[in-house]
Design an enzyme around this catalytic site. Structure first.
Site, PDB file in Angstrom:
ATOM      1  N   HIS A 182       0.840  -1.205   0.000  1.00 25.39           N
ATOM      2  CA  HIS A 182       0.000   0.000   0.000  1.00 25.39           C
ATOM      3  C   HIS A 182       0.868   1.245   0.000  1.00 25.39           C
ATOM      4  O   HIS A 182       1.026   1.927   1.012  1.00 25.39           O
ATOM      5  CB  HIS A 182      -0.945  -0.015   1.193  1.00 25.39           C
ATOM      6  CG  HIS A 182      -2.021  -1.032   1.086  1.00 25.39           C
ATOM      7  ND1 HIS A 182      -1.969  -2.253   1.726  1.00 25.39           N
ATOM      8  CD2 HIS A 182      -3.182  -1.037   0.371  1.00 25.39           C
ATOM      9  CE1 HIS A 182      -3.056  -2.953   1.434  1.00 25.39           C
ATOM     10  NE2 HIS A 182      -3.800  -2.239   0.611  1.00 25.39           N
TER      11      HIS A 182
ATOM     12  N   HIS B 229       1.106   1.475  -5.833  1.00 27.23           N
ATOM     13  CA  HIS B 229      -0.255   0.932  -5.849  1.00 27.23           C
ATOM     14  C   HIS B 229      -1.261   2.029  -6.204  1.00 27.23           C
ATOM     15  O   HIS B 229      -2.187   1.802  -7.000  1.00 27.23           O
ATOM     16  CB  HIS B 229      -0.585   0.339  -4.483  1.00 27.23           C
ATOM     17  CG  HIS B 229      -2.029  -0.032  -4.307  1.00 27.23           C
ATOM     18  ND1 HIS B 229      -2.641  -1.044  -5.031  1.00 27.23           N
ATOM     19  CD2 HIS B 229      -2.992   0.483  -3.490  1.00 27.23           C
ATOM     20  CE1 HIS B 229      -3.907  -1.139  -4.664  1.00 27.23           C
ATOM     21  NE2 HIS B 229      -4.149  -0.215  -3.742  1.00 27.23           N
TER      22      HIS B 229
ATOM     23  N   HIS C 247      -6.760   7.190  -2.635  1.00 26.96           N
ATOM     24  CA  HIS C 247      -7.619   6.207  -1.967  1.00 26.96           C
ATOM     25  C   HIS C 247      -6.932   5.442  -0.830  1.00 26.96           C
ATOM     26  O   HIS C 247      -7.609   4.899   0.045  1.00 26.96           O
ATOM     27  CB  HIS C 247      -8.187   5.215  -2.994  1.00 26.96           C
ATOM     28  CG  HIS C 247      -7.284   4.076  -3.326  1.00 26.96           C
ATOM     29  ND1 HIS C 247      -6.208   4.192  -4.194  1.00 26.96           N
ATOM     30  CD2 HIS C 247      -7.265   2.783  -2.894  1.00 26.96           C
ATOM     31  CE1 HIS C 247      -5.593   3.041  -4.295  1.00 26.96           C
ATOM     32  NE2 HIS C 247      -6.205   2.166  -3.508  1.00 26.96           N
ATOM     33  N   ASP C 248      -5.595   5.405  -0.808  1.00 24.22           N
ATOM     34  CA  ASP C 248      -4.871   4.769   0.296  1.00 24.22           C
ATOM     35  C   ASP C 248      -3.858   5.720   0.921  1.00 24.22           C
ATOM     36  O   ASP C 248      -2.851   5.287   1.502  1.00 24.22           O
ATOM     37  CB  ASP C 248      -4.158   3.499  -0.177  1.00 24.22           C
ATOM     38  CG  ASP C 248      -5.072   2.280  -0.185  1.00 24.22           C
ATOM     39  OD1 ASP C 248      -6.001   2.244   0.642  1.00 24.22           O
ATOM     40  OD2 ASP C 248      -4.856   1.373  -1.015  1.00 24.22           O
TER      41      ASP C 248
ATOM     42  N   ASP D 165      -8.972  -1.561  -7.587  1.00 28.04           N
ATOM     43  CA  ASP D 165      -8.190  -1.782  -6.371  1.00 28.04           C
ATOM     44  C   ASP D 165      -7.762  -3.242  -6.207  1.00 28.04           C
ATOM     45  O   ASP D 165      -6.739  -3.527  -5.588  1.00 28.04           O
ATOM     46  CB  ASP D 165      -9.033  -1.343  -5.167  1.00 28.04           C
ATOM     47  CG  ASP D 165      -8.193  -1.046  -3.938  1.00 28.04           C
ATOM     48  OD1 ASP D 165      -6.964  -0.890  -4.070  1.00 28.04           O
ATOM     49  OD2 ASP D 165      -8.770  -0.955  -2.838  1.00 28.04           O
TER      50      ASP D 165
END
Length: 533
Positions: free
Chosen positions: A152, A156, A192-193, A299
């Site tokens: 992560h 990614h 998103h992360d 994802d």
């Protein structure tokens, strides 16, 4: 956004002797929520929708937008000479984000993010200051490098954003979405992360971390990702949406929040079941729900890419799993499924992930795209698209259609069976990606190369089948844990060298998350790569 459904109904399909108990436990922990924690979310359909003038005249500017997408990067951001050629393949399904990261000395997110916004003409459209955009993207890279995560991390994030871009542009969905919605989708994927701690939501809850307490144990990481990113945007010199009007910003923020929160893997079965139900009804598909499903699929899409990239991603993820297991052992907590570095069913877990999570998700997304494209061409029709069947393929071959004018990656299928439309004049010649081809002989292609097609083809099926076959071979060999030759992680995987303690956690050693899936491969060696600054 989604009505409540019974996740146990879906998990019952996993309860077979063919799936080891450890794999079932992992699927249950990662992709479902405890029923006593299930809460009703506000119906997104009740929110006001922003519709820009560009939506009404989209057909008139379609050719201009296509031209802009293949134009060179905008002046203002220096792109290294060795990186620029690699960005030419950014529209492809099997785009190699690792190569970009290696060539750019660990800045894949900055260059991929910039290129995606430029190709969609969003920088000029929304008056985004180039220097501010660069500042923002670099800050994202710093946040992704904060905890030294093998998986992560910024690579990614770049990969998910590029996959979202591919689905939107190569399917024709760009003409269904407004420019603001495309901007929201790309930014959502990039953030998103953001500041992912390398641990799961369950780990945060079990350790009563600060973020778990802050967000009341609900979508802990996802809430942190989106909240932290918007805080960055409020800082001077980082506000990439300063050019938006008030109404536009409200719509942008609402969309980004919904899309990022949809990456909470515990909503998986609920999200898939609701979209399948929605596809049987004549109503128009809600765009927020569509984008939410798309980012969820992006994802978890690496098992649907070619083996080289899939294998690399899974070895990074399993090391992240193992690090969490190490921390759980030190803290006296039960070791989470697939986090025990001494006893993990790697191959079996990956097979289960493909069968029960990735493949069904991509199929539903494909059905959704079919429906959207059909209604675009037949706005007065309420015919329902049939569910596609019989998609057994070989990743080394691809079926092409000689009438396409779209450019993109190959559709890795040999005996592709596309979904059909019950009404006449169907959109069987609309594609999610493919390069032009005029000869039937050209139908035999590798899934990494280019091919053309206008047909809605489940191009991921072939790579899923091939990758699953490889995992079955490894399972037959009796592999328990990934102890093959180690692969370095370093700068080409977006890592920094010194992990920091996650918010509210007492252990300073980085742990790992299993919120995404796909598992395999060697124990990774730590490398001394410079922190991104």
């Amino acid at each position: 956004m989604w009505s409540v459904c019974d996740d146990e109904d879906e998990l019952n399909k996993v309860e077979t002797e063919a799936v080891p108990s450890e794999v079932r436990d992992w699927l249950a922990m990662t992709f479902t929520r405890p029923t006593n924690l299930t809460t009703k979310r506000q119906n997104a359909d009740s929110k006001p929708k922003f519709r820009s003038v560009a939506n009404a005249i989209r057909a008139g500017i379609h050719v201009d937008r296509l031209w802009r997408r293949v134009s060179t990067p905008a002046v203002g951001l220096h792109i290294p000479a060795n990186v620029l050629p690699l960005l030419k393949g950014i529209d492809d399904w099997t785009f190699d984000v690792f190569s970009i990261n290696g060539a750019s000395d660990g800045h894949a997110l900055k260059y991929v993010g910039y290129e995606l916004l430029q190709r969609n003409d969003l920088i000029g459209k929304f008056k985004i200051n180039v220097q501010v955009l660069e500042n923002f993207l670099v800050r994202l890279e710093q946040g992704y490098s904060k905890y030294n995560n093998p998986y992560h991390n910024l690579v990614h994030a770049a990969d998910v954003a590029q996959t979202m871009h591919h689905v939107i542009t190569k399917s024709g969905l760009a003409d269904w979405l407004t420019d603001l919605e495309i901007l929201s989708a790309i930014i959502s994927a990039l953030i998103h992360d953001f500041e992912h701690t390398g641990t799961t939501n369950t780990f945060h809850v079990n350790t009563s971390s600060d973020v778990a307490l802050l967000y009341n144990d609900k979508a802990v990481l996802e809430n942190h990702h989106v909240s932290s990113a918007f805080r960055v945007m409020k800082e001077e010199g980082y506000n990439i949406v300063a050019g938006l009007k008030t109404e536009e910003y409200r719509e942008f923020r609402s969309l980004v929040i919904d899309i990022v929160l949809a990456t909470d893997m515990s909503y998986h079965f609920q999200q898939i079941k609701n979209m399948k139900s929605h596809l049987t009804m004549p109503e128009t598909i809600d765009k927020t729900k569509a984008l939410s499903l798309m980012i969820h699929c992006a994802d978890i899409s690496h098992p649907a890419k070619d083996w080289t990239m899939h294998h690399r991603w899974t070895e990074l993820l399993i090391e992240e799993f193992f690090r969490q297991g190490d921390r759980e052992e030190v803290l006296g907590l039960p070791i989470s499924p697939l986090c025990d570095r001494k006893n993990t069913l790697v191959a079996q877990s990956q097979i289960g992930f493909i069968d029960f999570i990735v493949h069904p998700s991509l199929d539903v997304m494909g059905d959704m795209v079919d429906r959207i494209l059909y209604t675009l061409q037949h706005p007065a029709s309420s015919s329902i698209i049939e569910q596609p069947t019989d998609r057994t393929n070989n990743c080394s071959k691809a079926a092409n259609n000689s009438t396409s004018t779209m450019k993109g990656p190959v559709i890795p299928t040999a005996t592709t069976t596309s979904s059909t439309v019950t009404a006449p004049g169907s959109v069987q010649n609309q594609n999610l990606g493919g390069n032009s081809s005029t000869s039937h002989k050209d139908q035999q292609q590798n899934c990494s190369s280019g091919a053309t097609r206008i047909e809605i083809t489940r191009y991921w099926d072939a790579c899923l089948a091939q990758n699953k076959s490889r995992w079955k071979e490894r399972a037959a060999m009796g592999w328990i844990s990934p102890l093959q030759e180690p692969r370095k992680t370093g700068a080409d995987n977006g890592q920094a060298d010194v992990p920091e303690a996650a918010p509210g956690e007492t252990d300073s050693k980085s742990a790992d998350d299993q919120t995404d899936s796909g598992v395999e491969s060697p124990i990774l060696k730590e490398t001394d790569s410079p922190r991104i600054t």
